[in-house]
Write a protein that holds these residues in place. Structure first.
Motif, PDB file in Angstrom:
ATOM      1  N   PHE A  26       0.833  -1.199   0.000  1.00 14.62           N
ATOM      2  CA  PHE A  26       0.000   0.000   0.000  1.00 14.62           C
ATOM      3  C   PHE A  26       0.870   1.253   0.000  1.00 14.62           C
ATOM      4  O   PHE A  26       1.764   1.398   0.825  1.00 14.62           O
ATOM      5  N   SER A  27       0.600   2.151  -0.952  1.00 17.11           N
ATOM      6  CA  SER A  27       1.314   3.422  -1.090  1.00 17.11           C
ATOM      7  C   SER A  27       2.828   3.218  -1.020  1.00 17.11           C
ATOM      8  O   SER A  27       3.500   3.709  -0.115  1.00 17.11           O
ATOM      9  N   THR A  47      -0.100  -0.623  -4.787  1.00 15.18           N
ATOM     10  CA  THR A  47      -1.411   0.007  -4.898  1.00 15.18           C
ATOM     11  C   THR A  47      -1.452   1.332  -4.161  1.00 15.18           C
ATOM     12  O   THR A  47      -0.828   1.497  -3.114  1.00 15.18           O
ATOM     13  N   ASP A  48      -2.177   2.265  -4.744  1.00 13.67           N
ATOM     14  CA  ASP A  48      -2.390   3.560  -4.099  1.00 13.67           C
ATOM     15  C   ASP A  48      -3.720   4.112  -4.583  1.00 13.67           C
ATOM     16  O   ASP A  48      -3.923   4.302  -5.780  1.00 13.67           O
ATOM     17  N   PHE A  53       1.394   7.980  -5.151  1.00  7.96           N
ATOM     18  CA  PHE A  53       2.568   7.110  -5.192  1.00  7.96           C
ATOM     19  C   PHE A  53       2.577   6.334  -6.504  1.00  7.96           C
ATOM     20  O   PHE A  53       1.559   6.216  -7.177  1.00  7.96           O
ATOM     21  N   ALA A  55       2.094   3.331  -8.578  1.00  6.79           N
ATOM     22  CA  ALA A  55       1.303   2.130  -8.340  1.00  6.79           C
ATOM     23  C   ALA A  55       0.588   1.712  -9.618  1.00  6.79           C
ATOM     24  O   ALA A  55       0.183   2.554 -10.410  1.00  6.79           O
ATOM     25  N   HIS A  58      -5.255   0.258  -7.795  1.00  6.00           N
ATOM     26  CA  HIS A  58      -5.957   1.291  -7.015  1.00  6.00           C
ATOM     27  C   HIS A  58      -6.942   0.607  -6.070  1.00  6.00           C
ATOM     28  O   HIS A  58      -8.154   0.766  -6.198  1.00  6.00           O
ATOM     29  N   ILE A  79      -0.380   3.604   6.826  1.00  7.03           N
ATOM     30  CA  ILE A  79      -1.637   3.590   6.089  1.00  7.03           C
ATOM     31  C   ILE A  79      -2.831   3.671   7.034  1.00  7.03           C
ATOM     32  O   ILE A  79      -3.726   4.500   6.850  1.00  7.03           O
TER      33      ILE A  79
END
Length: 180
Positions: A26-27, A47-48, A53, A55, A58, A79
């Motif tokens: 994440f991010s 993923t972001d 960021f 990625a 989403h 996060i």
């Protein structure tokens, strides 16, 4: 950043020699993104939700669109303090992590209890009370550990000493969570 160096160091320690690892991040930090993308044995899912960021995915952490028991490892660094429905997010982390899988969790921590107040909605209020305009709470180590245990995780709170070579902070805490 020091926290990225610590995370990668701990990830290598847990997964060194493993092949075909599915990693949800994440991010992701730019440095870890580059390093992990070069590693052939890792199926990487950076993923972001906000596009702040690098990625390719989403994913909303409260509704991760993959099957149960999908990931071998998850990076959830800085996060959860942004997520209003953190218990739902923690439940999703549990759902998508494979049995025997491990996740690395870190947030800013304070002593005492978790401090959260859903009435603090403005950026000004959140900055004043949580230290950042997009935070919705400040965790204590024991408070976050309790929420992770309630979701079914096994939790190991790792406390690290200062490491000048890597530029790592004294008393840094990383929660290594697993699903058995």
């Amino acid at each position: 950043m020091p926290r990225d160096r610590r995370l990668f160091q701990q990830f290598k320690k847990e997964f060194l020699g493993n092949t075909d690892i599915r990693l949800l991040d994440f991010s992701p930090s730019r440095s870890l993104y580059r390093k992990i993308k070069q590693t052939k044995k890792i199926q990487y899912f950076p993923t972001d939700l906000s596009d702040d960021f690098i990625a390719e995915y989403h994913y909303d952490i409260t509704e991760i669109p993959v099957e149960d028991n999908y990931f071998d490892s998850i990076f959830c660094y800085h996060i959860l303090e942004h997520i209003e429905q953190d218990k739902k997010a923690i439940s999703e982390l549990y759902r998508v992590l494979k049995k025997g899988g491990k996740a690395f969790v870190q947030t800013p921590f304070k002593e005492g209890d978790i401090f959260e107040n859903p009435d603090f909605k403005t950026e000004e209020q959140r900055l004043e009370h949580f230290g950042q305009k997009d935070h919705v709470r400040i965790y204590s180590v024991s408070g976050l550990e309790k929420r992770l245990l309630e979701a079914g995780f096994e939790v190991s709170v790792n406390r690290f000493d200062e490491d000048n070579y890597y530029g790592l902070n004294k008393n840094e805490r990383v929660l290594l969570i697993s699903k058995n």
